[in-house]
Design a protein around this motif. Structure first.
Motif, PDB file in Angstrom:
ATOM      1  N   UNK A 123      -4.165 -12.875   9.737  1.00 52.06           N
ATOM      2  CA  UNK A 123      -2.891 -13.365   9.212  1.00 52.06           C
ATOM      3  C   UNK A 123      -1.799 -12.376   9.576  1.00 52.06           C
ATOM      4  N   UNK A 124      -0.769 -12.904  10.219  1.00 52.62           N
ATOM      5  CA  UNK A 124       0.392 -12.090  10.563  1.00 52.62           C
ATOM      6  C   UNK A 124       1.611 -12.817  10.020  1.00 52.62           C
ATOM      7  N   UNK A 125       2.267 -12.175   9.078  1.00 63.42           N
ATOM      8  CA  UNK A 125       3.455 -12.760   8.475  1.00 63.42           C
ATOM      9  C   UNK A 125       4.489 -11.687   8.246  1.00 63.42           C
ATOM     10  N   UNK A 126       5.534 -12.051   7.558  1.00 65.38           N
ATOM     11  CA  UNK A 126       6.553 -11.085   7.198  1.00 65.38           C
ATOM     12  C   UNK A 126       5.947 -10.122   6.183  1.00 65.38           C
ATOM     13  N   UNK A 142       9.965 -15.880  15.705  1.00 66.43           N
ATOM     14  CA  UNK A 142      10.276 -15.839  17.134  1.00 66.43           C
ATOM     15  C   UNK A 142       9.563 -14.709  17.854  1.00 66.43           C
ATOM     16  N   UNK A 143      10.319 -13.908  18.578  1.00 71.01           N
ATOM     17  CA  UNK A 143       9.755 -12.815  19.374  1.00 71.01           C
ATOM     18  C   UNK A 143       9.048 -11.784  18.494  1.00 71.01           C
ATOM     19  N   UNK A 144       9.467 -11.669  17.247  1.00 70.05           N
ATOM     20  CA  UNK A 144       8.831 -10.726  16.325  1.00 70.05           C
ATOM     21  C   UNK A 144       7.357 -11.077  16.114  1.00 70.05           C
ATOM     22  N   UNK A 145       7.029 -12.379  16.130  1.00 69.07           N
ATOM     23  CA  UNK A 145       5.628 -12.791  15.988  1.00 69.07           C
ATOM     24  C   UNK A 145       4.786 -12.216  17.123  1.00 69.07           C
ATOM     25  N   UNK A 146       5.302 -12.306  18.338  1.00 68.05           N
ATOM     26  CA  UNK A 146       4.578 -11.787  19.503  1.00 68.05           C
ATOM     27  C   UNK A 146       4.384 -10.276  19.371  1.00 68.05           C
ATOM     28  N   UNK A 147       5.437  -9.567  18.967  1.00 71.96           N
ATOM     29  CA  UNK A 147       5.330  -8.114  18.775  1.00 71.96           C
ATOM     30  C   UNK A 147       4.273  -7.773  17.738  1.00 71.96           C
TER      31      UNK A 147
END
Length: 162
Positions: A123-126, A142-147
């Motif tokens: 799980x990757x979230x804020x 957005x791009x932050x998800x990829x990072x």
């Protein structure tokens, strides 16, 4: 590493889980009504582009954390049958031959229990401090998800993105 990536809101979950969580919390904690002016002010600043989503969510979750423990309230939210009903049945039948990653702008504290229900370990979230509501880093969009995926997996390749 080859992975499958799923967005959560509007994909696995029918709707916006954070909006539903906030409404759920308002019903359970009527004292949150006293936080609404500050939240509304932050929402107005967001709509005028004077705040970004990170700043808005910090105010929102900060106000909520004054009333209850965020992660505990999220667990109660996900135990509610109406909430679970909004999880897509189709997801239970997706191929599980590769690591599945849920990548969402919703906060990790809110989605942890849902990921457990769905049997998803990645799980990757804020990121958000559960005690204060303060966001840790940027809103995961957005791009932050990829990072963020790259932080966890290193170099990766996506077989399917939903």
């Amino acid at each position: 590493m080859l992975i499958d990536v799923y967005d959560f809101d509007g994909t696995i979950y029918d709707g916006d889980s954070t909006a539903d969580f906030v409404i759920f919390a308002l019903r359970r904690h009527p004292g949150m009504i006293f936080s609404l002016p500050r939240i509304a002010f932050a929402a107005a600043k967001l709509s005028m582009k004077a705040y970004n989503l990170t700043q808005f969510k910090t105010v929102l979750f900060g106000e909520m954390s004054k009333r209850f423990v965020l992660e505990e309230e999220a667990a109660i939210f996900w135990q509610h049958p109406a909430t679970q009903k909004k999880l897509g049945d189709w997801f239970q039948h997706t191929p599980r031959d590769l690591p599945i990653v849920i990548a969402s702008a919703s906060p990790e504290f809110e989605l942890r229990y849902a990921a457990d229900i769905l049997g998803v370990k990645n799980l990757i979230g804020t990121r958000c401090d559960d005690a204060t509501g303060q966001l840790i880093g940027k809103n995961c969009k957005g791009a932050q998800k990829i990072e963020r995926i790259r932080e966890v997996f290193g170099e990766f390749e996506v077989r399917a993105m939903y």
